[in-house]
Motif scaffolding. Structure first.
Motif, PDB file in Angstrom:
ATOM      1  N   SER A   1       0.842  -1.188   0.000  1.00 57.08           N
ATOM      2  CA  SER A   1       0.000   0.000   0.000  1.00 57.08           C
ATOM      3  C   SER A   1       0.880   1.243   0.000  1.00 57.08           C
ATOM      4  CB  SER A   1      -0.935  -0.016   1.201  1.00 57.08           C
ATOM      5  OG  SER A   1      -1.799   1.095   1.176  1.00 57.08           O
ATOM      6  N   SER A   2       1.465   1.578   1.133  1.00 57.46           N
ATOM      7  CA  SER A   2       2.470   2.642   1.165  1.00 57.46           C
ATOM      8  C   SER A   2       3.827   2.122   0.711  1.00 57.46           C
ATOM      9  CB  SER A   2       2.596   3.209   2.579  1.00 57.46           C
ATOM     10  OG  SER A   2       3.179   2.248   3.458  1.00 57.46           O
ATOM     11  N   ALA A   3       3.992   0.786   0.709  1.00 58.15           N
ATOM     12  CA  ALA A   3       5.233   0.100   0.311  1.00 58.15           C
ATOM     13  C   ALA A   3       6.388   0.366   1.264  1.00 58.15           C
ATOM     14  CB  ALA A   3       5.638   0.448  -1.123  1.00 58.15           C
ATOM     15  N   ARG A   4       6.131   0.931   2.435  1.00 62.82           N
ATOM     16  CA  ARG A   4       7.216   1.213   3.369  1.00 62.82           C
ATOM     17  C   ARG A   4       7.892  -0.070   3.849  1.00 62.82           C
ATOM     18  NH1 ARG A   4       9.440   5.040   2.009  1.00 62.82           N
ATOM     19  NH2 ARG A   4      10.771   4.630   3.816  1.00 62.82           N
ATOM     20  N   THR A   5       7.116  -1.127   4.045  1.00 63.49           N
ATOM     21  CA  THR A   5       7.702  -2.389   4.476  1.00 63.49           C
ATOM     22  C   THR A   5       8.698  -2.902   3.452  1.00 63.49           C
ATOM     23  OG1 THR A   5       5.746  -2.990   5.767  1.00 63.49           O
ATOM     24  CG2 THR A   5       7.197  -4.790   5.076  1.00 63.49           C
ATOM     25  N   LEU A   6       8.317  -2.848   2.178  1.00 62.26           N
ATOM     26  CA  LEU A   6       9.208  -3.324   1.119  1.00 62.26           C
ATOM     27  C   LEU A   6      10.435  -2.430   0.985  1.00 62.26           C
ATOM     28  CD1 LEU A   6       6.587  -4.351  -1.594  1.00 62.26           C
ATOM     29  CD2 LEU A   6       8.099  -5.884  -0.317  1.00 62.26           C
ATOM     30  N   VAL A   7      10.229  -1.123   1.053  1.00 62.70           N
ATOM     31  CA  VAL A   7      11.361  -0.197   0.938  1.00 62.70           C
ATOM     32  C   VAL A   7      12.367  -0.458   2.054  1.00 62.70           C
ATOM     33  CG1 VAL A   7      12.045   2.225   1.147  1.00 62.70           C
ATOM     34  CG2 VAL A   7      10.104   1.600  -0.301  1.00 62.70           C
ATOM     35  N   GLU A   8      11.882  -0.589   3.282  1.00 63.24           N
ATOM     36  CA  GLU A   8      12.774  -0.845   4.414  1.00 63.24           C
ATOM     37  C   GLU A   8      13.506  -2.169   4.250  1.00 63.24           C
ATOM     38  OE1 GLU A   8      13.547   0.887   7.172  1.00 63.24           O
ATOM     39  OE2 GLU A   8      12.337   2.641   6.660  1.00 63.24           O
ATOM     40  N   THR A   9      12.826  -3.179   3.739  1.00 66.82           N
ATOM     41  CA  THR A   9      13.450  -4.491   3.563  1.00 66.82           C
ATOM     42  C   THR A   9      14.515  -4.452   2.474  1.00 66.82           C
ATOM     43  OG1 THR A   9      11.356  -5.528   4.233  1.00 66.82           O
ATOM     44  CG2 THR A   9      12.987  -6.936   3.166  1.00 66.82           C
ATOM     45  N   VAL A  10      14.219  -3.766   1.380  1.00 64.34           N
ATOM     46  CA  VAL A  10      15.209  -3.626   0.308  1.00 64.34           C
ATOM     47  C   VAL A  10      16.462  -2.931   0.838  1.00 64.34           C
ATOM     48  CG1 VAL A  10      15.708  -2.406  -1.848  1.00 64.34           C
ATOM     49  CG2 VAL A  10      13.569  -3.673  -1.601  1.00 64.34           C
ATOM     50  N   GLU A  11      16.286  -1.856   1.599  1.00 62.29           N
ATOM     51  CA  GLU A  11      17.431  -1.117   2.123  1.00 62.29           C
ATOM     52  C   GLU A  11      18.221  -1.956   3.125  1.00 62.29           C
ATOM     53  OE1 GLU A  11      15.677   2.473   3.565  1.00 62.29           O
ATOM     54  OE2 GLU A  11      15.660   3.419   1.572  1.00 62.29           O
ATOM     55  N   LEU A  12      17.521  -2.743   3.954  1.00 61.98           N
ATOM     56  CA  LEU A  12      18.218  -3.607   4.907  1.00 61.98           C
ATOM     57  C   LEU A  12      19.080  -4.631   4.182  1.00 61.98           C
ATOM     58  CD1 LEU A  12      16.834  -5.179   8.130  1.00 61.98           C
ATOM     59  CD2 LEU A  12      17.896  -6.665   6.456  1.00 61.98           C
ATOM     60  N   LEU A  13      18.524  -5.265   3.158  1.00 67.94           N
ATOM     61  CA  LEU A  13      19.284  -6.270   2.413  1.00 67.94           C
ATOM     62  C   LEU A  13      20.463  -5.635   1.684  1.00 67.94           C
ATOM     63  CD1 LEU A  13      16.341  -8.397   0.959  1.00 67.94           C
ATOM     64  CD2 LEU A  13      17.877  -9.018   2.829  1.00 67.94           C
ATOM     65  N   LYS A  14      20.245  -4.447   1.141  1.00 62.03           N
ATOM     66  CA  LYS A  14      21.326  -3.741   0.445  1.00 62.03           C
ATOM     67  C   LYS A  14      22.469  -3.446   1.414  1.00 62.03           C
ATOM     68  CE  LYS A  14      20.493   0.469  -0.756  1.00 62.03           C
ATOM     69  NZ  LYS A  14      19.920   1.645  -1.467  1.00 62.03           N
ATOM     70  N   ASN A  15      22.125  -2.979   2.625  1.00 59.05           N
ATOM     71  CA  ASN A  15      23.142  -2.662   3.620  1.00 59.05           C
ATOM     72  C   ASN A  15      23.858  -3.914   4.125  1.00 59.05           C
ATOM     73  OD1 ASN A  15      22.515   0.062   3.464  1.00 59.05           O
ATOM     74  ND2 ASN A  15      21.054  -0.021   5.164  1.00 59.05           N
ATOM     75  N   ALA A  16      23.194  -5.072   4.010  1.00 57.28           N
ATOM     76  CA  ALA A  16      23.803  -6.336   4.429  1.00 57.28           C
ATOM     77  C   ALA A  16      24.679  -6.938   3.331  1.00 57.28           C
ATOM     78  CB  ALA A  16      22.718  -7.322   4.834  1.00 57.28           C
ATOM     79  N   GLY A  17      24.776  -6.254   2.201  1.00 58.03           N
ATOM     80  CA  GLY A  17      25.633  -6.726   1.130  1.00 58.03           C
ATOM     81  C   GLY A  17      24.997  -7.730   0.197  1.00 58.03           C
ATOM     82  N   ALA A  18      23.691  -7.891   0.276  1.00 58.91           N
ATOM     83  CA  ALA A  18      23.000  -8.853  -0.589  1.00 58.91           C
ATOM     84  C   ALA A  18      22.842  -8.282  -1.995  1.00 58.91           C
ATOM     85  CB  ALA A  18      21.623  -9.182  -0.009  1.00 58.91           C
ATOM     86  N   ALA A  19      22.580  -9.161  -2.946  1.00 62.46           N
ATOM     87  CA  ALA A  19      22.270  -8.725  -4.303  1.00 62.46           C
ATOM     88  C   ALA A  19      20.955  -7.951  -4.299  1.00 62.46           C
ATOM     89  CB  ALA A  19      22.164  -9.938  -5.225  1.00 62.46           C
ATOM     90  N   ALA A  20      20.788  -7.075  -5.285  1.00 65.37           N
ATOM     91  CA  ALA A  20      19.545  -6.310  -5.383  1.00 65.37           C
ATOM     92  C   ALA A  20      18.359  -7.269  -5.424  1.00 65.37           C
ATOM     93  CB  ALA A  20      19.563  -5.441  -6.632  1.00 65.37           C
ATOM     94  N   PRO A  21      17.389  -7.085  -4.532  1.00 66.63           N
ATOM     95  CA  PRO A  21      16.295  -8.049  -4.427  1.00 66.63           C
ATOM     96  C   PRO A  21      15.193  -7.857  -5.463  1.00 66.63           C
ATOM     97  CG  PRO A  21      16.036  -6.363  -2.764  1.00 66.63           C
ATOM     98  CD  PRO A  21      17.321  -6.056  -3.479  1.00 66.63           C
ATOM     99  N   ILE A  22      14.514  -8.943  -5.742  1.00 68.33           N
ATOM    100  CA  ILE A  22      13.262  -8.913  -6.499  1.00 68.33           C
ATOM    101  C   ILE A  22      12.128  -8.820  -5.489  1.00 68.33           C
ATOM    102  CG2 ILE A  22      11.738 -10.224  -8.034  1.00 68.33           C
ATOM    103  CD1 ILE A  22      14.275 -11.597  -9.134  1.00 68.33           C
ATOM    104  N   CYS A  23      11.148  -7.981  -5.751  1.00 69.53           N
ATOM    105  CA  CYS A  23       9.972  -7.866  -4.880  1.00 69.53           C
ATOM    106  C   CYS A  23       8.767  -8.472  -5.583  1.00 69.53           C
ATOM    107  CB  CYS A  23       9.691  -6.408  -4.533  1.00 69.53           C
ATOM    108  SG  CYS A  23      11.014  -5.592  -3.618  1.00 69.53           S
ATOM    109  N   VAL A  24       8.090  -9.388  -4.908  1.00 63.81           N
ATOM    110  CA  VAL A  24       6.890 -10.021  -5.445  1.00 63.81           C
ATOM    111  C   VAL A  24       5.720  -9.671  -4.523  1.00 63.81           C
ATOM    112  CG1 VAL A  24       5.768 -12.178  -6.086  1.00 63.81           C
ATOM    113  CG2 VAL A  24       8.241 -11.910  -6.418  1.00 63.81           C
ATOM    114  N   VAL A  25       4.666  -9.110  -5.107  1.00 63.83           N
ATOM    115  CA  VAL A  25       3.532  -8.616  -4.337  1.00 63.83           C
ATOM    116  C   VAL A  25       2.248  -9.253  -4.866  1.00 63.83           C
ATOM    117  CG1 VAL A  25       2.243  -6.558  -3.644  1.00 63.83           C
ATOM    118  CG2 VAL A  25       4.721  -6.424  -3.983  1.00 63.83           C
TER     119      VAL A  25
END
Length: 312
Positions: A222-246
């Motif tokens: 909806s606001s997509a804040r959960t997904l945005v926060e998760t993408v940023e967390l994974l990025k900061n952890a050094g993971a590959a850019a994630p795919i988001c499935v909704v």
């Protein structure tokens, strides 16, 4: 028995696919607004003695609900044997409790309204939280179509070496289901919500993501804040850019662009809600569930005990 499907709101191509798979006629409907904003609606296709299915995905529901109810009443008044609702997205499920004095519990109000107009209800992965099942608030037979099998097929085909990520504890059981079907590992994060547009995600002990393609799966954006926060967390952890499935891509305001800007490699969604990210077609699963539901089943007979609007 004649089957006829009318589309009031759906992703492009879904009503046609439902009619083809379900063996139904795709009905013609005329729908417009008068200058004063009121709804004009006409069922062009005859519905006498037919099992009528209205397809209306209820994202941004308020402008859609009046035409939907008028169409349901028109079908019943014109002699339809049954009137069913396929709402790939079912609105008003979040407010299931009064948190402050005077708050309306809109999930109950909406359920009572739809239950008065339809014999059967079918939806895709409704946002159930404190409500355990649709039957707890809806008084007509209902079916929930799971997007998990269709999403798992997409992941197997399009995301080699996937590591499925659930953004919060509520997603755990659902993400594990997709992971098992896709034969992929999974991990679940922790979320705290402070408001409609304010959430925080904690990674806890993330697994080793070397060589893995993170795939974040969420039931609604909806606001997509959960997904945005998760993408940023994974990025900061050094993971590959994630795919988001909704499953339900509401994406209010600029949230879709914000998610891409946060670093998502790709955003895909089911067509339960029409959106440019639609890449996973739910038509076959919905049609199969509609067939299994059986408009000639005992459940339809049971539904007759519930009151229906009476026109004079």
């Amino acid at each position: 028995m004649k089957r006829i499907i009318f589309s009031l709101s759906a992703a492009p191509g879904m009503p046609e696919e439902l009619a083809r798979i379900y063996g139904a006629e795709l009905g013609q409907i005329e729908h417009r607004q008068f200058p004063d904003g009121e709804t004009y609606l006409r069922l062009i296709s005859p519905v006498q003695a037919a099992d009528v299915v209205l397809v209306c995905t209820l994202d941004r529901p308020d402008p859609k609900i009046m035409p939907l109810l008028i169409a349901a009443e028109a079908a019943r008044n014109q002699g339809a044997r049954s009137v069913s609702l396929v709402a790939p997205y079912l609105a008003y499920m979040r407010q299931d409790k009064a948190f402050r004095s005077g708050e309306a519990v809109s999930s109950t109000s909406f359920a009572r309204l739809l239950s008065a107009y339809f014999d059967l209800l079918l939806t895709v992965d409704p946002h159930l939280h404190r409500i355990a099942a649709l039957e707890d608030v809806y008084t007509v037979p209902s079916r929930v179509v799971s997007a998990a099998p269709t999403i798992a097929n997409w992941v197997r085909t399009n995301a080699p070496n996937a590591l499925l990520i659930g953004p919060d504890e509520e997603s755990e059981q659902w993400v594990q289901d997709v992971a098992q079907r896709a034969q992929a590992p999974s991990a679940v994060l922790e979320k705290r919500r402070w408001g409609d547009f304010d959430v925080s995600i904690s990674g806890g002990s993330l697994p080793d993501m070397t060589g893995k393609q993170p795939v974040i799966i969420d039931d609604i954006a909806s606001s997509a804040r959960t997904l945005v926060e998760t993408v940023e967390l994974l990025k900061n952890a050094g993971a590959a850019a994630p795919i988001c499935v909704v499953v339900h891509p509401i994406f209010a305001g600029d949230s879709y662009d914000e998610l891409l800007a946060a670093g998502a490699k790709q955003v895909v969604s089911t067509n339960a809600v029409h959106h440019p990210s639609n890449a996973i077609d739910m038509s076959e699963s919905i049609a199969a569930a509609l067939e299994e539901f059986g408009l000639e089943s005992d459940e339809l007979n049971d539904a007759e005990q519930f009151p229906r609007p009476v026109s004079t």
